[in-house]
Design a protein around this motif. Structure first.
Motif, PDB file in Angstrom:
ATOM      1  N   LYS A 328       0.790  -1.270   0.120  1.00 39.45           N
ATOM      2  CA  LYS A 328      -0.085   0.141  -0.083  1.00 39.45           C
ATOM      3  C   LYS A 328       0.764   1.311  -0.058  1.00 39.45           C
ATOM      4  O   LYS A 328       0.486   2.200   0.560  1.00 39.45           O
ATOM      5  CB  LYS A 328      -1.124  -0.331   1.073  1.00 39.45           C
ATOM      6  CG  LYS A 328      -1.885  -1.258   1.013  1.00 39.45           C
ATOM      7  CD  LYS A 328      -3.055  -1.195   1.991  1.00 39.45           C
ATOM      8  CE  LYS A 328      -4.137  -0.897   1.237  1.00 39.45           C
ATOM      9  NZ  LYS A 328      -5.557  -1.202   2.034  1.00 39.45           N
ATOM     10  N   SER A 329       1.891   1.222  -0.566  1.00 42.44           N
ATOM     11  CA  SER A 329       2.868   2.286  -0.614  1.00 42.44           C
ATOM     12  C   SER A 329       2.328   3.735  -1.383  1.00 42.44           C
ATOM     13  O   SER A 329       2.274   4.486  -0.967  1.00 42.44           O
ATOM     14  CB  SER A 329       4.140   2.073  -1.574  1.00 42.44           C
ATOM     15  OG  SER A 329       4.570   0.849  -1.105  1.00 42.44           O
ATOM     16  N   ASP A 330       1.397   3.072  -2.517  1.00 47.30           N
ATOM     17  CA  ASP A 330       0.589   4.251  -3.124  1.00 47.30           C
ATOM     18  C   ASP A 330      -0.541   4.962  -2.109  1.00 47.30           C
ATOM     19  O   ASP A 330      -0.590   6.202  -2.554  1.00 47.30           O
ATOM     20  CB  ASP A 330      -0.164   3.568  -4.355  1.00 47.30           C
ATOM     21  CG  ASP A 330      -1.279   2.379  -3.828  1.00 47.30           C
ATOM     22  OD1 ASP A 330      -0.713   1.433  -3.275  1.00 47.30           O
ATOM     23  OD2 ASP A 330      -2.324   2.589  -4.114  1.00 47.30           O
ATOM     24  N   ASP A 333       0.909   8.467  -1.252  1.00 47.80           N
ATOM     25  CA  ASP A 333       1.482   9.224  -2.550  1.00 47.80           C
ATOM     26  C   ASP A 333       1.463  10.816  -2.278  1.00 47.80           C
ATOM     27  O   ASP A 333       2.060  11.550  -2.696  1.00 47.80           O
ATOM     28  CB  ASP A 333       0.715   8.901  -3.691  1.00 47.80           C
ATOM     29  CG  ASP A 333       0.927   7.731  -4.357  1.00 47.80           C
ATOM     30  OD1 ASP A 333       2.269   7.102  -3.993  1.00 47.80           O
ATOM     31  OD2 ASP A 333       0.408   7.049  -5.383  1.00 47.80           O
ATOM     32  N   PRO A 375       2.412   9.801  -8.080  1.00 46.33           N
ATOM     33  CA  PRO A 375       1.566   8.728  -7.791  1.00 46.33           C
ATOM     34  C   PRO A 375       2.533   7.255  -8.327  1.00 46.33           C
ATOM     35  O   PRO A 375       3.244   7.288  -9.143  1.00 46.33           O
ATOM     36  CB  PRO A 375       0.715   9.038  -9.053  1.00 46.33           C
ATOM     37  CG  PRO A 375       1.009  10.409  -9.651  1.00 46.33           C
ATOM     38  CD  PRO A 375       2.156  10.895  -8.923  1.00 46.33           C
ATOM     39  N   MET A 376       2.359   6.423  -7.393  1.00 43.14           N
ATOM     40  CA  MET A 376       2.970   5.377  -7.602  1.00 43.14           C
ATOM     41  C   MET A 376       2.505   4.066  -8.511  1.00 43.14           C
ATOM     42  O   MET A 376       3.049   3.152  -8.792  1.00 43.14           O
ATOM     43  CB  MET A 376       3.732   4.730  -6.151  1.00 43.14           C
ATOM     44  CG  MET A 376       4.631   5.886  -5.612  1.00 43.14           C
ATOM     45  SD  MET A 376       5.429   4.886  -4.489  1.00 43.14           S
ATOM     46  CE  MET A 376       6.565   3.944  -5.135  1.00 43.14           C
ATOM     47  N   SER A 377       0.959   4.104  -8.432  1.00 39.00           N
ATOM     48  CA  SER A 377       0.449   2.858  -8.772  1.00 39.00           C
ATOM     49  C   SER A 377       0.656   2.404 -10.026  1.00 39.00           C
ATOM     50  O   SER A 377       0.425   1.216 -10.579  1.00 39.00           O
ATOM     51  CB  SER A 377      -0.981   3.211  -8.725  1.00 39.00           C
ATOM     52  OG  SER A 377      -1.641   4.167  -9.219  1.00 39.00           O
ATOM     53  N   VAL A 409       2.416  -1.547  -4.824  1.00 40.03           N
ATOM     54  CA  VAL A 409       1.802  -0.349  -5.456  1.00 40.03           C
ATOM     55  C   VAL A 409       0.389  -0.156  -5.740  1.00 40.03           C
ATOM     56  O   VAL A 409      -0.090   0.861  -6.398  1.00 40.03           O
ATOM     57  CB  VAL A 409       2.711   0.591  -6.282  1.00 40.03           C
ATOM     58  CG1 VAL A 409       4.136   0.646  -5.789  1.00 40.03           C
ATOM     59  CG2 VAL A 409       2.645  -0.298  -7.598  1.00 40.03           C
ATOM     60  N   GLY A 410      -0.510  -1.341  -5.547  1.00 37.18           N
ATOM     61  CA  GLY A 410      -1.826  -1.037  -5.886  1.00 37.18           C
ATOM     62  C   GLY A 410      -2.427  -2.634  -5.604  1.00 37.18           C
ATOM     63  O   GLY A 410      -1.683  -3.507  -5.263  1.00 37.18           O
ATOM     64  N   GLN A 415       0.324  -4.949  -9.877  1.00 35.57           N
ATOM     65  CA  GLN A 415       0.991  -3.955  -9.380  1.00 35.57           C
ATOM     66  C   GLN A 415       1.951  -4.126  -8.131  1.00 35.57           C
ATOM     67  O   GLN A 415       1.746  -3.825  -6.998  1.00 35.57           O
ATOM     68  CB  GLN A 415      -0.364  -3.000  -8.826  1.00 35.57           C
ATOM     69  CG  GLN A 415      -0.935  -2.355  -9.762  1.00 35.57           C
ATOM     70  CD  GLN A 415      -2.347  -1.680  -9.376  1.00 35.57           C
ATOM     71  OE1 GLN A 415      -3.117  -2.214  -8.819  1.00 35.57           O
ATOM     72  NE2 GLN A 415      -2.392  -0.194  -9.629  1.00 35.57           N
TER      73      GLN A 415
END
Ligand code: GDP
Ligand code: IMO
Ligand code: MG
Length: 423
Positions: A328-330, A333, A375-377, A409-410, A415
């Motif tokens: 869940k890094s995104d 963001d 945005p990383m996703s 990232v998603g 992802q």
């Protein structure tokens, strides 16, 4: 061959289901070793979303063998509903799922007992998932349980005896209930179970290992919900830690290979109990909204907060984590600043170890890091990571002393960024 274990390092819902599905192609067998339908493991791929409760998350990847081990507690009615739902979407379990005869059965009256005990606790209730987990494990440990293998011999008699015991307790508690419908569905579930391979799965798994097959164990809940090491009594009733894989499957500790420790870039908790880094402000609301932090099983709002490295370090130690996975890094963001708790202040004194009791007077000590505001996703490789994100990763790796192998990232299978490949 060795057995690798994937475990949640926080209070559950770290994203275990997604990563087990991603890692499954590297393994021959995926096995659940504890917990039951209190788990809700979400997987997303090809535009579809699935939530698994009792069935291992390896079920979507080809013809892999999936095992429900002896440490699991199984509700036949919920299992049937879950399996039928999967079959409807073209994922038949037949011949791919092995169930331990030693797994304990959750009875309709276990669920009622769960509700009765929670009601009796009033304000100090655990906030359980209401699936009968605690009462089923209680019966297991007090040597009163009913096991999957029992349904092959004298079952009605054993069921009636266990039910009568529960009824007596509920009568003494003056707890009103009606299980007419749930009991009917439960017995249909029992019949349904009979089509699966009900075996002594400890033999199967050890034989497979001897024959060079590789096994991935899928943890449920998280280390901070472990009955021994979690925030007791606000925990689940099983050993969610790495050692649980040995007792929950019948594999020797000498067989354990890699231990994947999975955590969110922040932290969540559902149900009651202490949560030192919990946010009660708009930052917490923002994390909840962006992370869609609502329970996969109960739909309950998850409590949200910053990452807690005191608790995480403790989990890494107890589990013997060899590789970290950050999820869940995104979700982070869009934050100017990211906070990480590196110590607790207890009675004015700063400590960096996880104490006996975190229920009162624990104040988190934070360090602040700049957010990445990118945005990383849609990112596909770590070469796209913003500098601030790399700094966050390096900071976590240094604090925890273990490398982060995978970054998510998603929610989708795709992802997922693997940072390095093993030798
Ligand atoms: P589990 O119980 O550990 O399997 O986790 P849950 O399925 O209960 O909760 C994780 C939730 O986060 C699910 O809704 C996933 O689809 C979602 N998820 C997993 N990884 C990511 C990610 O990297 N980013 C975002 N935004 N969502 C994710
Ligand atoms: P997954 O596998 C998050 C929590 C409940 C409650 C406590 C005890 O999806 O990560 P129980 O019903 O087990 O007796 O409830 O544990 N809990 C979970 N929280 N994720 C889970 O599973 C959980 N399973 C149980 O909310 O606080
Ligand atoms: Mg979950």
């Amino acid at each position: 061959m060795k057995v690798d274990v994937l475990l949640g390092l926080q209070w559950g819902d770290e994203g275990k289901g997604k990563v087990v599905d991603v890692l499954t192609p590297d393994y021959d067998v995926v096995a659940r070793f504890q917990g039951g339908p209190n788990a809700g493991h979400t997987l997303e791929f090809e535009g579809q979303k699935y939530v698994l409760r009792s069935i291992p998350s390896g079920i979507f990847q080809g013809d892999k063998v999936n095992i429900i081990g002896n440490g699991v507690v199984l509700d036949p009615a919920l299992f049937k509903a879950e399996a039928e739902e999967l079959a409807k979407s073209g994922h038949s379990l037949k011949d791919r799922l092995i169930i331990s005869k030693k797994a304990h059965l959750i009875m309709p009256t276990h669920r009622v007992l769960d509700a009765a005990y929670e009601a009796a606790k009033g304000d100090s209730k655990v906030g359980t998932t209401g699936k009968g987990i605690g009462p089923t494990y209680t019966d297991k440990v007090s040597r009163n349980g009913l096991r999957v293998g029992d349904l092959l011999h004298n079952f009605d008699q054993k069921y009636a005896a266990a039910k009568a015991r529960h009824e007596q307790i509920l009568h003494d508690m003056h707890f009103e209930y009606d299980i007419t419908e749930t009991e009917k569905a439960w017995f249909e579930g029992i019949e349904y179970l009979k089509q699966f391979q009900l075996v002594d799965s400890e033999h199967v798994i050890n034989q497979m290992l001897d024959n060079g097959k590789s096994v991935l164990c899928e943890g449920a809940q998280g280390t901070m919900l472990d009955v021994d090491f979690g925030s007791y009594p606000f925990v689940t009733s099983s050993n969610t830690v790495c050692a649980g894989a040995c007792t929950g499957l019948g594999v020797s500790p000498r067989r354990i290979g890699d231990v994947y420790g999975i955590f969110k870039a922040y932290c969540t908790r559902v149900g009651s109990g202490p949560f030192p880094t919990e946010l009660f402000d708009e930052v917490g609301d923002k994390i909840r909204d962006l992370g869609h932090e609502y329970g996969a099983v109960t739909g309950r709002k998850r409590r949200c907060g910053w990452i807690d490295l005191v608790a995480l370090k403790y989990a890494v130690m107890i589990d013997g984590v060899t590789k970290l996975i950050m999820m869940k890094s995104d979700v982070l963001d869009d934050f100017d600043t990211i906070k990480a708790c590196v110590a607790y202040k207890v009675n004015g004194e700063e400590i960096d170890h996880f104490p006996f009791d975190i229920s009162e007077g624990v104040e988190p000590v934070y360090v602040e890091l700049p957010g990445w505001k990118t945005p990383m996703s849609k990112m596909k490789g770590e070469d796209e990571f913003p500098e601030e994100f790399n700094n966050y990763l390096s900071f976590l790796e240094e604090e925890l002393g273990v490398p982060v192998k995978i970054v998510s990232v998603g929610p989708d299978r795709e992802q997922t960024i693997v940072r390095y490949v093993d030798d």
